[in-house]
Design an enzyme around this catalytic site. Structure first.
Site, short mmCIF file in Angstrom:
data_model
loop_
_atom_site.label_atom_id
_atom_site.label_comp_id
_atom_site.label_asym_id
_atom_site.label_seq_id
_atom_site.Cartn_x
_atom_site.Cartn_y
_atom_site.Cartn_z
N ASP A 1 -17.64 -34.63 -17.76
CA ASP A 1 -18.22 -35.58 -16.81
C ASP A 1 -18.11 -36.97 -17.42
O ASP A 1 -18.92 -37.36 -18.25
CB ASP A 1 -19.68 -35.22 -16.53
CG ASP A 1 -20.33 -36.16 -15.52
OD1 ASP A 1 -19.59 -36.86 -14.81
OD2 ASP A 1 -21.57 -36.18 -15.44
N PHE A 2 -17.09 -37.73 -17.01
CA PHE A 2 -16.85 -39.04 -17.57
C PHE A 2 -17.73 -40.10 -16.90
O PHE A 2 -18.07 -39.98 -15.72
CB PHE A 2 -15.38 -39.42 -17.42
CG PHE A 2 -14.44 -38.45 -18.09
CD1 PHE A 2 -14.48 -38.27 -19.47
CD2 PHE A 2 -13.53 -37.71 -17.36
CE1 PHE A 2 -13.63 -37.37 -20.10
CE2 PHE A 2 -12.67 -36.81 -17.97
CZ PHE A 2 -12.73 -36.65 -19.35
N HIS B 1 -2.87 -39.66 -33.17
CA HIS B 1 -4.16 -40.34 -33.09
C HIS B 1 -4.73 -40.27 -31.67
O HIS B 1 -4.01 -40.44 -30.69
CB HIS B 1 -4.00 -41.83 -33.43
CG HIS B 1 -3.88 -42.14 -34.88
ND1 HIS B 1 -2.76 -41.84 -35.61
CD2 HIS B 1 -4.76 -42.74 -35.74
CE1 HIS B 1 -2.94 -42.26 -36.86
NE2 HIS B 1 -4.14 -42.81 -36.96
N ASP C 1 -11.27 -38.04 -11.40
CA ASP C 1 -11.74 -36.75 -10.86
C ASP C 1 -10.80 -35.62 -11.25
O ASP C 1 -11.25 -34.51 -11.55
CB ASP C 1 -11.85 -36.82 -9.33
CG ASP C 1 -13.13 -37.50 -8.87
OD1 ASP C 1 -14.08 -37.60 -9.66
OD2 ASP C 1 -13.16 -37.94 -7.70
N GLU D 1 -11.38 -34.70 -14.80
CA GLU D 1 -12.62 -33.94 -14.89
C GLU D 1 -12.41 -32.49 -14.46
O GLU D 1 -12.97 -31.56 -15.05
CB GLU D 1 -13.71 -34.59 -14.03
CG GLU D 1 -14.24 -35.89 -14.60
CD GLU D 1 -15.39 -36.47 -13.79
OE1 GLU D 1 -16.21 -37.19 -14.36
OE2 GLU D 1 -15.47 -36.19 -12.56
N GLN E 1 -19.57 -43.95 -9.38
CA GLN E 1 -18.62 -42.97 -9.93
C GLN E 1 -17.78 -42.34 -8.83
O GLN E 1 -16.56 -42.17 -8.99
CB GLN E 1 -19.37 -41.84 -10.65
CG GLN E 1 -19.97 -42.19 -12.00
CD GLN E 1 -20.52 -40.93 -12.65
OE1 GLN E 1 -19.79 -39.98 -12.94
NE2 GLN E 1 -21.83 -40.90 -12.87
#
Length: 417
Positions: free
Chosen positions: A397-398, A266, A388, A391, A407
């Site tokens: 791009d969170f 999950h 980072d 990413e 951010q």
């Protein structure tokens, strides 16, 4: 930033031996590859790249930011099928990460492969032929689009105020409101379009996801977790195909992982959706699963899931995104990719409203990258990294709806609580 288009029209490399060559966009490295101009080289214009064995072609320079990458490919002459991959580097070639899925080249006419990158950093790319053997492929017309900042979330339409006569002002057509599960942003700008089969948005009441048709699983699943999602509904265990996928797409079956040694892992956990039987059942759709070895799924991964729920019972709400990264191989007759790693990123907030506006430079974030291995530590804290770093390996791009200045601080920090 400007888009990059490389068509190999400068030519200049006539032998397969490894060497650098100056092309129209800059210096490229080609190993077991050359610029071919024979009548049997598939190309637009005079030249295309021709790659044999396990050859590769990569940029010796960086581009600032990349959105979508498209590459045309075909078999050379009458050669048989081959497979190849796109890889990217955000550290000037010191290390590389695969982008998207492995591509099979079988046509003698140029076909277009599209990869979604969405990375704002300096980046370069490499094409690797991975099938080996004598079959050769042609590569042409590499196009690297610019990175685009995600569109801000629209402001909801205000409630109409009555006119002096008491007659309500007509309400304009409402602007679509994003799912609560995408409050912090859409990591890959996924859209509900069959034209983007590697980044297809699916929004369910219980979670949102970006689906990759060719990998048979999500690129990411995003969900909001607070006390309103937790109740006493039992675990349903009704694993099943997701019939809401577009017509003609393969629907991964509940039995497709059988005999593979991998759990149906999950992403949005069953225990995060216990408010109703319907909510719990939704977590057993196969679009919410990726192949995880038991040591990962039942050990360290489950421990982090339990920890997240403990934060909720202590008065927090979480925004969680998870997925797999890298490729080991395929199972289910090639329908399902097995990731090399699993990853998760989390924003932790005290319960409240207007959640994006409450994210500050002191807001806690948790990020992990965990090998999809049978011999790993059960302590999730062992695998903490910065957002980072996740990413960098995923190209996503969170938390893009959070102001960039915030951010920059919270995504660079490695959790230590």
């Amino acid at each position: 930033m400007t888009p990059l288009n490389e068509g190999f029209e400068a030519g200049g490399k006539t032998a397969y031996a490894a060497a650098n060559v100056t092309l129209g966009t800059g210096s490229w490295y080609m190993d077991d590859a050359l610029t071919g101009n024979l009548s049997t080289d598939r190309k637009t214009g005079s030249y295309s790249a021709r790659i044999r064995n396990t050859g590769l072609v990569h940029m010796n320079f960086n581009k600032t930011g990349a959105g979508a990458v498209t590459i045309q490919h075909a078999v050379f002459s009458s050669d048989g099928s081959s497979t190849w991959q796109l890889w990217s580097s955000t550290n000037s070639g010191s290390s590389w990460t695969q982008v998207g899925s492995t591509i099979t080249t079988s046509s003698t006419s140029l076909q277009t492969a599209t990869f979604t990158v969405n990375n704002a950093n300096a980046i370069r790319f490499e094409i690797r032929k991975v099938s080996g053997g004598a079959n050769r492929i042609n590569i042409d017309n590499i196009q690297i689009g610019d990175f685009s900042t995600p569109t801000p979330t629209p402001t909801p339409t205000p409630t109409p105020t009555p006119t002096p006569t008491g007659t309500p002002t007509p309400t304009p057509s409402p602007t679509p409101v994003p799912s609560e599960h995408l409050t912090m942003g859409n990591p890959s700008n996924a859209v509900m379009s069959v034209g983007q089969p590697d980044n297809y948005l699916m929004e369910k009441p219980q979670y949102s996801l970006s689906y990759n048709r060719d990998n048979g699983e999500s690129n990411w699943v995003s969900w909001h977790l607070d006390s309103t999602w937790l109740g006493s509904a039992a675990r349903q265990n009704d694993f099943r195909a997701d019939t809401t996928l577009p017509v003609g797409w393969y629907q991964v079956q509940a039995t497709d992982y059988s005999g593979s040694g991998f759990d149906r892992g999950h992403m949005c956990p069953s225990a995060d959706r216990t408010i109703t039987v319907t909510a719990n059942s939704a977590t057993f759709l196969m679009t919410n699963m990726i192949p995880q070895l038991p040591a990962n799924n039942q050990g360290v991964w489950a421990n982090l899931e339990s920890y997240c729920r403990s934060l909720v019972t202590s008065g927090d709400e979480l925004y969680i995104i998870s997925g797999g990264q890298g490729l080991q191989y395929y199972i289910a007759n090639g329908h399902v990719a097995v990731p090399a790693n699993t990853w998760k990123v989390i924003i932790v907030l005290a319960n409240g409203s207007n959640d994006v506006s409450r994210v500050t430079t002191t807001t806690r974030t948790i990020a992990v990258v965990i090998p999809n291995s049978g011999t790993i530590n059960s302590d999730w804290r062992t695998y903490r990294v910065s957002v980072d770093q996740v990413e960098a390996i995923t190209g996503f791009d969170f938390f893009s709806n959070v102001p960039v200045s915030i951010q920059n601080v919270i995504e660079a920090r490695v959790d230590n609580q």
